[in-house]
Structures are given as C-alpha cells and as structure tokens.
Write a protein that holds these residues in place. Structure first.
Motif, PDB file in Angstrom:
ATOM      1  N   UNK A 159      24.482 113.811 -38.957  1.00 27.88           N
ATOM      2  CA  UNK A 159      23.372 113.249 -38.195  1.00 27.88           C
ATOM      3  C   UNK A 159      22.533 114.276 -37.438  1.00 27.88           C
ATOM      4  N   UNK A 160      23.000 115.520 -37.397  1.00 28.25           N
ATOM      5  CA  UNK A 160      22.319 116.532 -36.569  1.00 28.25           C
ATOM      6  C   UNK A 160      21.384 117.409 -37.397  1.00 28.25           C
ATOM      7  N   UNK A 161      20.240 117.736 -36.797  1.00 28.35           N
ATOM      8  CA  UNK A 161      19.264 118.552 -37.508  1.00 28.35           C
ATOM      9  C   UNK A 161      19.675 120.023 -37.542  1.00 28.35           C
ATOM     10  N   UNK A 162      20.402 120.446 -36.536  1.00 28.90           N
ATOM     11  CA  UNK A 162      20.968 121.802 -36.549  1.00 28.90           C
ATOM     12  C   UNK A 162      22.288 121.765 -35.792  1.00 28.90           C
ATOM     13  N   UNK A 163      23.315 122.430 -36.352  1.00 29.28           N
ATOM     14  CA  UNK A 163      24.599 122.519 -35.672  1.00 29.28           C
ATOM     15  C   UNK A 163      24.863 123.989 -35.363  1.00 29.28           C
ATOM     16  N   UNK A 164      24.781 124.322 -34.080  1.00 26.99           N
ATOM     17  CA  UNK A 164      24.980 125.700 -33.629  1.00 26.99           C
ATOM     18  C   UNK A 164      26.468 125.896 -33.384  1.00 26.99           C
ATOM     19  N   UNK A 165      27.104 126.676 -34.255  1.00 26.21           N
ATOM     20  CA  UNK A 165      28.554 126.810 -34.174  1.00 26.21           C
ATOM     21  C   UNK A 165      28.994 128.159 -33.626  1.00 26.21           C
ATOM     22  N   UNK A 166      30.129 128.117 -32.950  1.00 20.27           N
ATOM     23  CA  UNK A 166      30.852 129.312 -32.562  1.00 20.27           C
ATOM     24  C   UNK A 166      32.286 129.136 -33.018  1.00 20.27           C
ATOM     25  N   UNK A 207      21.812 124.294 -42.230  1.00 20.46           N
ATOM     26  CA  UNK A 207      21.613 124.035 -40.807  1.00 20.46           C
ATOM     27  C   UNK A 207      22.922 123.837 -40.043  1.00 20.46           C
ATOM     28  N   UNK A 208      24.055 124.020 -40.713  1.00 21.45           N
ATOM     29  CA  UNK A 208      25.345 124.010 -40.006  1.00 21.45           C
ATOM     30  C   UNK A 208      25.805 125.461 -40.015  1.00 21.45           C
ATOM     31  N   UNK A 209      25.679 126.131 -38.881  1.00 23.15           N
ATOM     32  CA  UNK A 209      25.704 127.589 -38.950  1.00 23.15           C
ATOM     33  C   UNK A 209      26.481 128.256 -37.831  1.00 23.15           C
ATOM     34  N   UNK A 210      27.320 129.237 -38.236  1.00 28.01           N
ATOM     35  CA  UNK A 210      27.966 130.132 -37.273  1.00 28.01           C
ATOM     36  C   UNK A 210      27.043 131.314 -37.019  1.00 28.01           C
ATOM     37  N   UNK A 211      26.704 131.559 -35.742  1.00 24.51           N
ATOM     38  CA  UNK A 211      25.913 132.743 -35.416  1.00 24.51           C
ATOM     39  C   UNK A 211      26.763 133.994 -35.636  1.00 24.51           C
ATOM     40  N   UNK A 212      28.083 133.848 -35.476  1.00 20.06           N
ATOM     41  CA  UNK A 212      28.992 134.990 -35.613  1.00 20.06           C
ATOM     42  C   UNK A 212      28.981 135.852 -34.359  1.00 20.06           C
TER      43      UNK A 212
END
Ligand SMILES: [Mn+2]
Length: 384
Positions: free
Chosen positions: A209-216, A228-233
């Motif tokens: 449901x999310x337009x972007x998933x900012x992951x850690x 758009x489901x992304x680890x910045x690292x």
C-alpha cells in the motif's frame, strides 16, 4: 520534491578496533552539502543511528552537530526512527520538544497500534511519512492482545492493518526490519542478527500500500521486490565483506503519486576501504610513505610471517586484518579476528586477555588490573 533517505549510520562504530568517527563526520558533512546542492529539504533516517544502545560521547556529539547543521542552519526537517542497535529511550529523549524544530524521532508505536505520522505539504504535494521503528513481535502481541503473533511479519501486518492509508496522498513508510523479496537479499557481516529463535523475515508484499518504503537494517544499498521498497544501506563499509559494495546516498524524487524516481549518488569516503594482495615484503616497501586507506590484507606468502601485522601497521595505520590466501588452513579466514593473530595461541591466558583488552579498549591494563586478571586465571587453573 526531493527527500534524502539515509539509514544505518552506526555512529560510534569501530571496525576491528578502528574508530570510524572521522569517516562518519566526513560523510554526514557530504550529506548536508548534497541537500544544499540538490535543494533537498527533508531527510529520513531509517534506524541504527547509533552503533550501540549506550553510544560513546563522540558519537552523541557528532549526531548533535549534524542535526544542528541540518535543522538550524539549513532549515531541513529530519524524520528518524530507532533500529535494533539503538536504545529507544535514549534516542527519542526530548522528542516532544524537538518536533517543534522539525526533528521527528520515533522509537515506538502508539498503544492503539497506530504509527506516528508526519505530514509534509509542499509544492502541491501532500506526503504522509509513517514511522515503524524496530519493535519486537512480543510488544505487538501485548498491545493487540493477539496471542497468535509470534514472528516479525505477523507483528508488522497487525500494525499496518491498524493504520488506514489515505490513498489520495503519497504514503511513505520509514521502517527498520529484515525485508525479503523473490531473490536473496545481500547481507553483510556488520549487521548483527538479533532475534534468536524468532523468524525475522518480512515479505516486501506486506508493504504494497505504500508509495515508498524507506528501509534500514541491511547494510548494502538495494531494493527488495520492487524499486520503491529500498534499503539506503550504511553510508560506509563497516565490515570486510562490504569492500566490494558501492555505498550511495539515496534521493527520492517525488513529482506526483505515480511519478516517484530514485537517484543514487556515490558516497566519497574519507578513507577508501580495500583489499591489498601481496607478500609482506612487497607490501611494506617504502614504509616511510604512509598509506591511509583502510586495508584488509590478503597475503600471498606461503608461510606465516613473523610480526606481519606489526610490520604492515607501520605503513598502513588503518590496518584491519589479514589472511594468508596461499596457506590452506587460512583460506577461509575472512574474519579479522584477534585469535587469528600470529602467535596468539602460544600466549598464556593472562597474556591473551591483555591483548584482548587492548584490542577492545585500545588501552593497556594497569598493574592493579593485571594482578586482578592473574588471580582470576590462577583460581580458574586451580579449579581445572
Ligand atoms: Mn544496522
């Protein structure tokens, strides 16, 4: 509108006894410069801000100076959550006061399972940023009273189900978990695996449901399942197995709900982190000319070299370890462990402890401490 996505800063981290604080300061200054250059007004930090629950003073000082530059000087807003390495209470201390300045720190969800939500309205766009910090399944089980919640995926689904999204706006989730897709994610040795006996993996589909998933959580920058489901690292290489990874700043460029693109900018580290291959003799030529790269050595010598580490450290002050690639027993020795150091096994127990103490604290034991260690060792040996 552009948002800078950062994660896994691990401020205060040492890599095999080597402090990363100068490198971390350098990278955070770069992040500020990037925001100025790109006209970025918002930063998301997806957890593991600090490396330890009780961070060293220099790490706290560095975070303070970074946030002051970002928020007070550059008027940015920062959305930060806690990761598994952070102490929730310490990280989110004063968050009610800080929100007034544009610093949003979330280390929990609400008792009714709603997530903290922060709204940005700018250049005709409305964005909701939801915070889902690292919380254990048990916490969600207690809050919800649902005894069937035993793993991370079930816990996260439960929380998300309790947060109805407004589909007319852009929805961003800021989260710190182990998310998996169809392919095996790239993992790194510097990620500590915390949950013994609990299934950690969460399918990326949970976040549809999310337009972007900012992951850690994972330290290699990568997307999981969809772009758009992304680890910045992590912004720096924190373990030897990350030498080949390319660290980057992740910019989320939002033009509309259906037009969100990702821009990756290479990070320039203060010191490169590399493998060097050769014999100790070859590698230590011109020792007077220092080489400040962070180096893990792959020695080609065919027998162990006396004082190899000590000799290498003269030319390479940022030495983090070595392995002998042509000696059979050592081929798999990718871990730069203390017990791999030459002659370590032959030392007495108290001498080994002496080395260990120095390795961890970078200080020598004083005489009182030495005597205390010796008496414990004597006692143990007597018992044995
Ligand atoms: Mn981490």
């Amino acid at each position: 509108m552009k948002i800078l996505h950062l994660a896994d800063l691990h401020l205060g981290k040492n890599v095999v006894g080597l402090s990363m604080i100068d490198s971390q300061r350098y990278v955070l200054d770069q992040a500020i410069d990037l925001c100025k250059k790109e006209g970025i007004k918002h930063i998301i930090i997806s957890g593991d801000v600090y490396d330890r629950s009780i961070p060293p003073e220099e790490a706290v000082t560095l975070l303070n100076s970074f946030l002051s530059k970002a928020i007070l000087d550059e008027k940015l807003s920062v959305y930060m959550i806690s990761g598994n390495h952070d102490s929730k209470e310490r990280l989110a201390c004063f968050n009610g006061i800080l929100e007034k300045q544009g610093l949003f720190i979330d280390s929990n969800i609400n008792k009714d399972l709603s997530m903290h939500k922060h709204t940005i309205e700018e250049s005709g766009l409305k964005i909701n940023i939801y915070s889902l910090p690292y919380i254990f399944p048990g916490e969600v089980r207690v809050l919800s009273g649902d005894d069937s919640i035993k793993d991370f995926e079930k816990a996260v689904i439960k929380v998300l189900d309790n947060n109805k999204l407004d589909d007319a706006v852009i929805n961003i989730l800021n989260a710190h978990y182990f998310v998996t897709g169809n392919e095996e994610p790239i993992r790194s040795d510097s990620e500590v695996r915390t949950s013994v006996g609990t299934i950690e993996q969460i399918s990326y589909k949970v976040f549809d449901g999310y337009d972007y998933v900012a992951l850690g959580h994972l330290h290699c920058p990568q997307h999981i399942g969809r772009e758009a489901v992304r680890y910045a690292g992590s912004p720096l290489k924190y373990s030897v197995d990350e030498i080949k990874q390319k660290k980057c700043f992740t910019i989320i460029d939002i033009k509309s709900k259906n037009d969100i693109s990702i821009n990756k900018i290479d990070i320039k580290p203060l010191y490169e982190f590399v493998y060097l291959e050769g014999t100790v003799d070859e590698l230590t030529q011109n020792s007077e000319v220092k080489d400040d790269r962070i180096v893990f050595f792959r020695l080609t010598d065919t027998s162990h070299v006396l004082n190899a580490a000590t000799r290498l450290k003269i030319k390479y002050p940022h030495y983090v370890g070595l392995e002998y690639i042509n000696i059979k027993d050592d081929v798999d020795g990718s871990e730069a462990g203390l017990s791999k150091e030459e002659g370590f096994e032959e030392l007495s127990t108290s001498e080994q402890f002496d080395k260990f103490f120095r390795f961890i604290t970078e200080k020598d034991l004083d005489q009182t401490q030495k005597d205390a260690v010796q008496s414990v060792v004597d006692e143990l040996e007597k018992e044995a």
